[in-house]
Design a protein around this motif. Structure first.
Motif, short mmCIF file in Angstrom:
data_model
loop_
_atom_site.label_atom_id
_atom_site.label_comp_id
_atom_site.label_asym_id
_atom_site.label_seq_id
_atom_site.Cartn_x
_atom_site.Cartn_y
_atom_site.Cartn_z
N GLN A 102 46.12 33.52 51.72
CA GLN A 102 45.10 33.27 52.76
C GLN A 102 44.82 31.78 52.85
N TRP A 111 41.60 41.49 54.07
CA TRP A 111 41.67 42.70 53.26
C TRP A 111 42.91 42.65 52.36
N GLU A 137 48.16 41.43 51.92
CA GLU A 137 46.91 40.81 52.30
C GLU A 137 46.87 40.76 53.82
N PHE A 156 33.63 40.84 46.01
CA PHE A 156 34.78 39.96 45.78
C PHE A 156 34.25 38.56 46.02
N HIS A 191 41.07 39.69 35.94
CA HIS A 191 42.40 39.77 36.54
C HIS A 191 43.57 39.84 35.56
N ARG A 212 49.84 41.28 36.78
CA ARG A 212 48.70 41.33 35.86
C ARG A 212 49.18 41.97 34.57
N GLY A 272 36.51 42.41 53.54
CA GLY A 272 35.23 41.80 53.83
C GLY A 272 35.37 40.66 54.82
#
Ligand code: DAH
Length: 360
Positions: free
Chosen positions: A181, A313, A217, A256, A157, A202, A291
């Motif tokens: 999340q 996601w 997200e 992930f 990351h 990043r 996922g």
């Protein structure tokens, strides 16, 4: 005794010569005021013989009246001239174009526009917007998302870390919106349906990467949602966002730490022309990761994985903005170049709605 005719000529000339009302008033005082030249003559009447008064009286009174009239006429003329001057000065050129107002000049940045667009689309499907901090702890950014300590995925990351604190722990700039999340699941009880748009960081920089970028997200937690539900949500979103009647998606197995199973999703597109078209063609474009939320993540967030399940996601906002609006260098998004924003920006009052068209 002054020559009345000469006095008349002199005062009338003064009246004719003044340029404004103040000067005219001065002439009036000098002639008709208490000590004025005409008043002084009038005072002489008292000391005159009846004979003299007979001829001098009408003459000086006549002069007084004449001057009064001349003053009045001149005053009117000056007023009129002043008005004409003022009207000339204050003319409005009705043929001049309107000066642009700030709302007309200002532009909404494409990122803000895309956030508004996707919020409108997901809100229509019943999603709320959740937010979290840009400065995160290692726990929310990694551990609670099931990245074991020392796991190689942490290294992938390119994290910006702050200097370690006394106890050795380090804050960081969140590398993705996924920590939201966990924060959301801690704060809300299922069923949960949220999107979390925001800045992410990043340590990378090239034509398609900037050290600060944006993700959105998505998270759905209830008792019955499956990959099938996820597919429907994504398909509806992509159709509405790219404003095409159909999209074709391809789910590729991926990894992930926070989802199991995990997928990367590509959408069918046509890149043969000068611009990319969705829903047709023979090319595929990777657009997001997703996922089923890993049971460990549910546990970390205080949700019983035996009772609840759900999907998540994550998608790059900058990337879908570039795809939709045809920019090819992400770095320009954050250069603060007024010419760029004037070209690519959106008008502030064109708020995206599903009924009005998301891109205005
Ligand atoms: N957090 C991932 C990233 O930064 C993207 C992502 C993948 C988010 C799968 C998800 C997910 O919620 O389920 O690249």
């Amino acid at each position: 005794m002054t020559d009345i005719a000469a006095l008349e000529t002199e005062i009338l000339a003064q009246i004719a010569g003044v340029a404004d009302e103040a000067a005219l008033e001065a002439v009036r005082v000098a002639a008709l005021g208490k000590k004025g030249s005409v008043s002084e003559q009038l005072k002489l009447l008292g000391g005159m013989s009846p004979e003299e008064r007979k001829s001098f009286g009408p003459a000086i009174n006549g002069l007084k009246d004449k001057i009064g009239e001349a003053l009045g006429a001149r005053r009117e003329a000056l007023k009129e001239a002043a008005l004409i001057e003022r009207l000339k000065r204050e003319t409005v050129d009705v043929t001049l174009p309107l000066r642009a107002s700030p709302t007309n000049e200002g532009r909404i940045h494409p990122i803000a526009q895309v956030v508004d667009e996707l919020t409108a689309i997901y809100a229509d499907m019943g999603f709320a917007v959740a937010e979290g901090p840009d400065i995160e702890t290692d726990y929310y950014n990694f551990t609670a998302l099931n990245f074991p300590v020392g796991h190689p995925a942490r290294e992938m990351h390119d994290t910006f870390f702050f200097s370690p604190k006394q106890d050795g722990s380090r804050l960081l700039l969140r590398t993705h919106t996924s920590p939201v999340q966990v924060r959301t699941m801690e704060a809300l009880k299922p069923p949960i349906r949220v999107i979390c748009p925001g800045r992410t960081y990043r340590c990378v920089s090239d034509q398609t990467h900037t050290p600060m970028f944006h993700q959105v997200e998505g998270l759905v937690i209830d008792k019955t949602s499956t990959i099938g539900t996820l597919k429907w949500v994504l398909e509806e979103f992509l159709k509405a966002f790219f404003e095409v009647p159909q999209v074709e998606m391809r789910f590729r197995p991926s990894f992930f730490p926070f989802t199991e199973p995990s997928y990367e999703v590509d959408i069918r597109c046509d890149r043969s022309g000068s611009e990319i078209k969705f829903g047709e063609g023979n090319d595929w474009l990777e657009i997001l990761g997703c996922g089923m939320v890993h049971p460990n993540v549910l546990k970390f967030s205080g949700i019983d994985p035996n009772e609840y399940q759900g999907f998540a996601w994550g998608m790059g906002i900058d990337r879908i903005a570039m795809l939709k609006y045809g920019m090819n260098d992400l770095r320009a998004f954050f250069d603060a170049d007024a010419r760029w924003i004037r070209h690519y920006g959106f008008r502030p009052l064109d708020v995206p709605t599903l009924f009005g068209g998301v891109s205005g």
